[in-house]
Scaffold this motif. Structure first.
Motif, PDB file in Angstrom:
ATOM      1  N   LEU A 195       0.825  -1.208   0.000  1.00  0.00           N
ATOM      2  CA  LEU A 195       0.000   0.000   0.000  1.00  0.00           C
ATOM      3  C   LEU A 195       0.860   1.260   0.000  1.00  0.00           C
ATOM      4  CD1 LEU A 195      -2.869  -0.918   2.498  1.00  0.00           C
ATOM      5  CD2 LEU A 195      -2.912  -0.961   0.008  1.00  0.00           C
ATOM      6  N   GLY A 196       2.024   1.175   0.653  1.00  0.00           N
ATOM      7  CA  GLY A 196       2.917   2.331   0.705  1.00  0.00           C
ATOM      8  C   GLY A 196       3.414   2.743  -0.670  1.00  0.00           C
ATOM      9  N   THR A 197       3.557   1.765  -1.575  1.00  0.00           N
ATOM     10  CA  THR A 197       4.038   2.105  -2.924  1.00  0.00           C
ATOM     11  C   THR A 197       3.038   2.964  -3.693  1.00  0.00           C
ATOM     12  OG1 THR A 197       3.094   0.073  -3.865  1.00  0.00           O
ATOM     13  CG2 THR A 197       5.367  -0.024  -3.056  1.00  0.00           C
ATOM     14  N   MET A 198       1.779   2.938  -3.257  1.00  0.00           N
ATOM     15  CA  MET A 198       0.764   3.753  -3.928  1.00  0.00           C
ATOM     16  C   MET A 198       0.972   5.240  -3.668  1.00  0.00           C
ATOM     17  SD  MET A 198      -2.664   1.469  -3.281  1.00  0.00           S
ATOM     18  CE  MET A 198      -3.696   2.607  -4.182  1.00  0.00           C
ATOM     19  N   MET A 199       1.750   5.567  -2.634  1.00  0.00           N
ATOM     20  CA  MET A 199       2.008   6.967  -2.299  1.00  0.00           C
ATOM     21  C   MET A 199       3.120   7.569  -3.152  1.00  0.00           C
ATOM     22  SD  MET A 199       1.794   6.724   1.841  1.00  0.00           S
ATOM     23  CE  MET A 199       0.468   5.811   2.644  1.00  0.00           C
ATOM     24  N   ILE A 200       3.841   6.728  -3.894  1.00  0.00           N
ATOM     25  CA  ILE A 200       4.941   7.219  -4.731  1.00  0.00           C
ATOM     26  C   ILE A 200       4.383   7.676  -6.074  1.00  0.00           C
ATOM     27  CG2 ILE A 200       7.138   6.652  -5.831  1.00  0.00           C
ATOM     28  CD1 ILE A 200       7.453   4.428  -3.752  1.00  0.00           C
ATOM     29  N   PRO A 201       4.589   8.943  -6.466  1.00  0.00           N
ATOM     30  CA  PRO A 201       4.086   9.411  -7.773  1.00  0.00           C
ATOM     31  C   PRO A 201       4.693   8.610  -8.923  1.00  0.00           C
ATOM     32  CG  PRO A 201       4.799  11.253  -6.411  1.00  0.00           C
ATOM     33  CD  PRO A 201       5.260  10.014  -5.716  1.00  0.00           C
ATOM     34  N   GLY A 202       3.876   8.308  -9.902  1.00  0.00           N
ATOM     35  CA  GLY A 202       4.350   7.516 -11.030  1.00  0.00           C
ATOM     36  C   GLY A 202       5.465   8.183 -11.806  1.00  0.00           C
ATOM     37  N   GLU A 203       5.465   9.528 -11.831  1.00  0.00           N
ATOM     38  CA  GLU A 203       6.492  10.255 -12.577  1.00  0.00           C
ATOM     39  C   GLU A 203       7.891  10.004 -12.018  1.00  0.00           C
ATOM     40  OE1 GLU A 203       3.714  11.423 -11.534  1.00  0.00           O
ATOM     41  OE2 GLU A 203       2.619  12.039 -13.334  1.00  0.00           O
ATOM     42  N   VAL A 204       7.973   9.728 -10.702  1.00  0.00           N
ATOM     43  CA  VAL A 204       9.277   9.479 -10.073  1.00  0.00           C
ATOM     44  C   VAL A 204       9.898   8.203 -10.628  1.00  0.00           C
ATOM     45  CG1 VAL A 204      10.423   9.009  -7.863  1.00  0.00           C
ATOM     46  CG2 VAL A 204       8.601  10.715  -7.994  1.00  0.00           C
ATOM     47  N   LEU A 205       9.068   7.263 -11.035  1.00  0.00           N
ATOM     48  CA  LEU A 205       9.561   5.958 -11.491  1.00  0.00           C
ATOM     49  C   LEU A 205       9.894   5.934 -12.979  1.00  0.00           C
ATOM     50  CD1 LEU A 205       6.947   3.746  -9.608  1.00  0.00           C
ATOM     51  CD2 LEU A 205       9.255   4.330  -8.874  1.00  0.00           C
ATOM     52  N   LEU A 206       9.577   7.017 -13.704  1.00  0.00           N
ATOM     53  CA  LEU A 206       9.784   6.998 -15.149  1.00  0.00           C
ATOM     54  C   LEU A 206      11.247   6.782 -15.526  1.00  0.00           C
ATOM     55  CD1 LEU A 206       7.412   9.844 -16.442  1.00  0.00           C
ATOM     56  CD2 LEU A 206       7.181   7.386 -16.796  1.00  0.00           C
ATOM     57  N   VAL A 207      12.138   7.549 -14.902  1.00  0.00           N
ATOM     58  CA  VAL A 207      13.560   7.463 -15.261  1.00  0.00           C
ATOM     59  C   VAL A 207      14.152   6.101 -14.919  1.00  0.00           C
ATOM     60  CG1 VAL A 207      15.855   8.416 -14.854  1.00  0.00           C
ATOM     61  CG2 VAL A 207      13.901   9.955 -15.141  1.00  0.00           C
ATOM     62  N   PRO A 208      14.005   5.603 -13.661  1.00  0.00           N
ATOM     63  CA  PRO A 208      14.564   4.271 -13.381  1.00  0.00           C
ATOM     64  C   PRO A 208      13.948   3.171 -14.235  1.00  0.00           C
ATOM     65  CG  PRO A 208      13.258   5.092 -11.516  1.00  0.00           C
ATOM     66  CD  PRO A 208      13.466   6.228 -12.436  1.00  0.00           C
TER      67      PRO A 208
END
Length: 746
Positions: free
Chosen positions: A584-597
Motif C-alpha cells: 500500500l505504501g508504494t501507492m504513495m509514490i508518484p508515477g512520474e518518479v519511477l519513469l527514469v529508473p
C-alpha cells in the motif's frame, strides 16, 4: 408533499450534474463535425455547415497563379526544374477564402453587369490612352509603369496590382488612411507654424491671413475626423463608394482652402507660395493618387464591351474513372523515353494513385540494380546525392534550353560550359560537390550515371505536371464561351483557363461561389474529419497495438492481482500484514518518479520499441490487489473450510470458487486496468520511436505541432479512439457499480 419536493430536487440536481459532466464529451463530438473555420469562430456554435446541402463560400481574386502545378507536393529538386520550365497561360485564379471544398457541384456566379474584352486592346488605343494619362500630374511610379509596359494588358495588370493587391497596395485602407492622417496632421502642424508669420504681409492682409489659416485648420480637422472612420472596414481594400467619398471630400477641402481671395491678391507672395507648398500640395498629392486610379479604372471599364452568354460557371469533381481516362489522354499527347513509357504503362495497370512517385521509385530501383556492382559503399546514398546536385544545376541548364546532358560530349565539356557562365554561390557549391562525386568512380561511368539521372528528373517533372493537372481538373458543366477549362488546386484555388481573353479583364468583377451537395456528399462532409483524421496517421496500427497491449496487460494483471489478493486475504504466512502495508505504501509514490529508473531498466534489457516495454512494467497493480483483497475478506469462511474438507487446493479454490463469485470486483479491476492502459500516453511516448509499436493516445499528437492544433480532426480522432472504451463501459457498468459498492462490506 415535502418528501416529494425533496426527491424531485435531488433528481434535478443529479440530472444537472450528469449533464454538466457529459458537456465536455458532447462538445468534443460536436467539434469533430465542424470545419476548421467554425472551430475558430467566436462565439462558438454547436451546429456545423457540414449538415447543410448548400454552402455559400467566400472567394477573392488571387494574382499568384502558377500555371497549374501543385507546388506543395513537389520535392525541392522537382521545384527547381519546374520553376524554370513552366509557362503560365491565360489563367484567372480565384482563391477560396473559406474552408476548402472537397466535393459537390460548384457554381461561380458573375455580377449582373459583367463585361469583358475579347482578345487584347489595340496598340493604337493603348497609345492614345497613354498620352492622355501622361498629360496628367502623375506619381513617379505610374510614369515608370507606362514607359516599361509592353502592352495595355501588362500595364493594367501591374497598375491594379500596385493599387489593389498585397499588403503594400496604395488603396489598402490602412495604408492609405494612415498616410492621409499623417499628411493632414503634418499640414495642420505647418499651418500653426505659418500663423506666426503674419507680420511678413502688408498690414491690410494680416487679419484676413490669420482668419484664412484658422478656417483652414478647422476644415482639415473636420476632414481628419470624417475620413479616419474609413480605417475600419470589412475588407482590406477601399471600395468604390469609399474612394468616391474620399475624392469628393478632398476636392471640396482643396477648393475651399484655395478659394480665398487672399490667394489671388498675393499669388506672387513668397509666403503664400510656401504655404501652398507645405500645407495644400501634400493633400493634393493624395487626391492625385485617387484621381489617377479613377481615370484608369473608368477607361479600363469603357473598353470592356463584350457580354457573357451566361453569368455562371458550373463545375463538379471528376470521378476516379474519369481522372484515369483523362490521365491516359494527357500522357498520350506527351513524349517520354521508351523505358519511362514502359514503366508508366506498367504502373498505370497497377494503380494511378501517386503515379509520379511510384514511377520515380521504379526508375531509381533500376538505376540501383544497374550500378550496384560499382565499388561504392552505399550506392543508394551516392545516387541520391548526385540527383540532388544535378537538381541544383538544372535551373541554369533549363535557362540555356538544355533538356538533356547528352548535348554535352563529356563531363569535361559540361564543366567548360559552366566556366563561361557567371554562377551564384549555390551553383558553385553544387559544382564543387559534383567534382567530389566524380572522383569516387571512373569519369565514363560517372557521366553515364549523370546523364540517366538528369533525364529521369526531367521526365518525372513532366509526369508530375501532367498528373497534377489531371488531379486538379474539374468537370465543366456550364460556362461562358471564354472559359476553356477549370481546375481546383489544393481544394482552395480555382483556376479558370481562358480562351482568347486576358485574365486582367476579368479581375475587376465581383465573384460569388455556391456549392451544392447531394445527400451522399453531405454525409461525406459530416464524416470528413473522421476520414481525414484516420488517414493522417496509421491509426489502424495504433488501434491494433492499443487493443493488444490493453487486453494482454488486463489479463495478466487480473491473474496476478487475484493470486496476490487471495494470499493476503485467505492465507496465513509470516509478515503478511507488513508486506501488505509495504504494498500500500508504494501507492504513495508518484508515477512520474519511477519513469527514469524504469526507462533505464528497459533500455538495459533492450526492450525499447518492443511490446515487452509496453506490457511487462504494468502487469502488477497494487490498487487491484487491494480491491480484490477487500472483497475476498467478505467471503464466508465456511466456503474455504468446505473446500479443504473436499481436498481442494488453494489454486483450484481460487479459480473455481472465489473468482466466479467475485465477478463484479474482478470485472471492475479489469475495466479500470483496460481503460488506464488504453489511455496511457507518457510511458508509450518515452519507450517507442516507431509507429509500429505506438498506441492511440500517442497518435493523437499528430494533430498538434508548433504552428498550431487542428482541433476538429483531433476531436474526431479522440472520438473514435475512446469509442471502444465507452461501449465496453456501457456493457459492464452494472458489474463496475456492484464491484465498487460491495467492496469492503461484511
Amino acid at each position: 408533499m415535502r418528501k416529494t419536493i425533496f426527491s424531485l430536487f435531488v433528481y434535478l440536481l443529479i440530472t444537472a450534474g450528469a449533464a454538466l459532466m457529459l458537456l465536455p464529451f458532447a462538445w468534443m463530438v460536436s467539434t469533430s463535425f465542424k470545419t476548421r473555420s467554425e472551430v475558430e469562430t467566436w462565439p462558438p456554435k454547436w451546429t456545423s455547415k457540414n449538415f447543410s446541402r448548400t454552402w455559400d463560400v467566400k472567394v477573392k481574386l488571387s494574382r499568384s497563379s502558377a500555371g497549374g502545378i501543385d507546388w506543395k507536393g513537389l520535392t525541392l529538386r522537382e521545384a527547381l526544374v519546374l520553376s524554370r520550365t513552366e509557362e503560365s497561360g491565360n489563367i484567372l485564379s480565384i482563391q477560396i477564402d473559406d474552408d476548402p471544398v472537397y466535393r459537390g457541384t460548384m457554381v461561380l456566379s458573375l455580377s449582373d453587369n459583367f463585361s469583358y474584352l475579347a482578345g487584347k486592346l489595340d496598340d493604337s488605343q493603348f497609345k492614345e490612352f497613354s498620352q492622355r494619362l501622361l498629360q496628367r500630374d502623375l506619381p513617379e511610379q505610374i510614369g515608370k509603369l507606362i514607359s516599361s509596359s509592353k502592352n495595355a494588358e501588362e500595364f493594367f495588370s501591374n497598375f491594379f496590382a500596385m493599387y489593389l493587391y498585397g499588403s503594400e497596395a496604395i488603396l489598402d485602407r490602412r495604408n492609405y488612411i494612415s498616410q492621409l492622417e499623417k499628411t493632414i496632421e503634418t499640414s495642420l502642424n505647418q499651418a500653426e507654424t505659418f500663423e506666426r508669420y503674419s507680420n511678413r504681409l502688408p498690414e491690410e492682409y494680416k487679419q484676413e491671413y490669420i482668419e484664412m489659416i484658422s478656417d483652414g485648420k478647422k476644415l482639415l480637422n473636420e476632414r481628419l475626423s470624417e475620413l479616419s472612420i474609413l480605417k475600419k472596414g470589412s475588407v482590406a481594400i477601399l471600395q468604390t463608394d469609399e474612394i468616391s467619398m474620399i475624392d469628393k471630400s478632398l476636392k471640396n477641402t482643396l477648393n475651399i482652402l484655395q478659394s480665398n481671395e487672399l490667394f489671388e491678391n498675393l499669388k506672387d507672395n513668397a509666403l503664400m507660395r510656401l504655404y501652398k507648398a507645405r500645407v495644400i500640395s501634400p493633400v493634393e498629392d493624395l487626391l492625385n493618387l485617387i484621381e489617377v486610379y479613377t481615370f484608369v479604372r473608368e477607361y479600363f471599364k469603357s473598353v470592356q464591351i463584350q457580354k457573357a452568354d451566361t453569368r455562371q460557371i458550373v463545375f463538379s469533381f471528376l470521378s476516379k474513372k474519369e481522372k484515369d481516362q483523362l490521365l491516359k489522354e494527357y500522357l498520350s499527347m506527351e513524349h517520354f523515353s521508351a523505358d519511362v513509357e514502359k514503366i508508366i504503362q506498367f504502373q498505370m495497370n497497377q494503380s494511378t494513385e501517386s503515379l509520379p512517385e511510384n514511377v520515380e521509385k521504379l526508375l531509381d530501383e533500376r538505376l540501383y540494380e544497374e550500378f550496384k556492382s560499382l565499388p561504392i559503399e552505399n550506392i543508394r546514398v551516392y545516387i541520391q546525392q548526385l540527383k540532388q546536385v544535378l537538381s541544383s544545376l538544372s535551373g541554369i541548364l533549363s535557362d540555356m534550353k538544355i533538356s538533356s546532358l547528352d548535348q554535352f560530349e563529356s563531363y569535361e565539356k559540361m564543366l567548360e560550359f559552366f566556366e563561361d557562365l557567371s554562377l551564384n554561390q549555390t551553383a558553385q557549391i553544387a559544382l564543387e560537390k559534383l567534382g567530389n562525386l566524380s572522383k569516387v568512380i571512373s569519369k565514363d561511368v560517372f557521366w553515364k550515371m549523370a546523364v540517366i539521372l538528369y533525364d529521369n528528373v526531367q521526365q518525372i517533372a513532366k509526369l508530375r505536371k501532367i498528373y497534377s493537372q489531371v488531379q486538379n481538373s474539374m468537370k465543366l458543366l456550364q460556362a461562358p464561351d471564354f472559359v476553356k477549362n477549370v481546375r481546383l488546386k489544393q481544394n482552395q484555388t480555382i483556376e479558370i483557363e481562358l480562351n482568347n481573353v486576358h485574365p486582367v479583364y476579368l479581375e475587376d468583377d465581383n465573384y460569388t461561389l455556391r456549392v451544392n451537395f447531394s445527400f451522399a456528399e453531405m454525409l461525406a462532409n459530416i464524416f470528413h474529419n473522421y476520414v481525414t483524421a484516420w488517414k493522417s496517421a496509421p491509426f489502424g496500427v495504433y488501434y491494433i497495438n492499443t487493443a493488444f497491449v490493453s487486453t494482454v496487460t488486463t489479463i495478466l494483471e487480473v491473474i496476478i492481482a487475484a493470486m496476490a489478493a487471495y494470499a493476503f486475504a485467505l492465507m496465513n504466512f509470516p509478515g503478511k500484514n507488513l508486506i501488505f502495508a509495504l504494498f500500500l505504501g508504494t501507492m504513495m509514490i508518484p508515477g512520474e518518479v519511477l519513469l527514469v529508473p524504469n526507462f533505464i531498466t528497459i533500455s538495459k534489457l533492450g526492450w525499447i520499441d518492443t511490446y515487452y516495454a509496453l506490457i511487462i512494467p504494468w502487469v502488477v497493480s497494487v490498487f487491484a490487489i487491494f480491491l480484490m483483497r477487500q472483497h475476498f475478506l467478505t467471503l464466508p469462511r465456511e466456503l474455504q473450510d468446505a473446500a479443504r474438507i473436499d481436498g481442494c487446493s488453494h489454486f483450484r479454490f481460487l479459480w473455481t470458487v472465489v473468482v466466479p463469485i467475485s465477478k463484479p470486483v474482478v470485472i471492475t479491476s479489469a475495466l479500470l486496468k483496460f481503460v488506464g492502459s488504453w489511455n496511457a500516453f507518457l510511458w508509450v511516448l518515452i519507450v517507442t520511436n516507431k509507429d509500429k509499436f505506438r498506441t492511440l493516445p500517442v497518435g493523437l499528437q499528430t494533430f498538434s505541432s508548433d504552428v498550431g492544433t487542428i482541433y476538429n480532426q483531433l476531436m474526431a480522432a479522440a472520438t473514435f479512439s475512446i469509442l471502444p472504451v465507452i461501449v465496453l463501459f456501457l456493457f459492464t457498468q452494472k458489474y463496475f457499480i456492484r464491484g465498487i459498492a460491495r467492496t469492503g462490506l461484511k
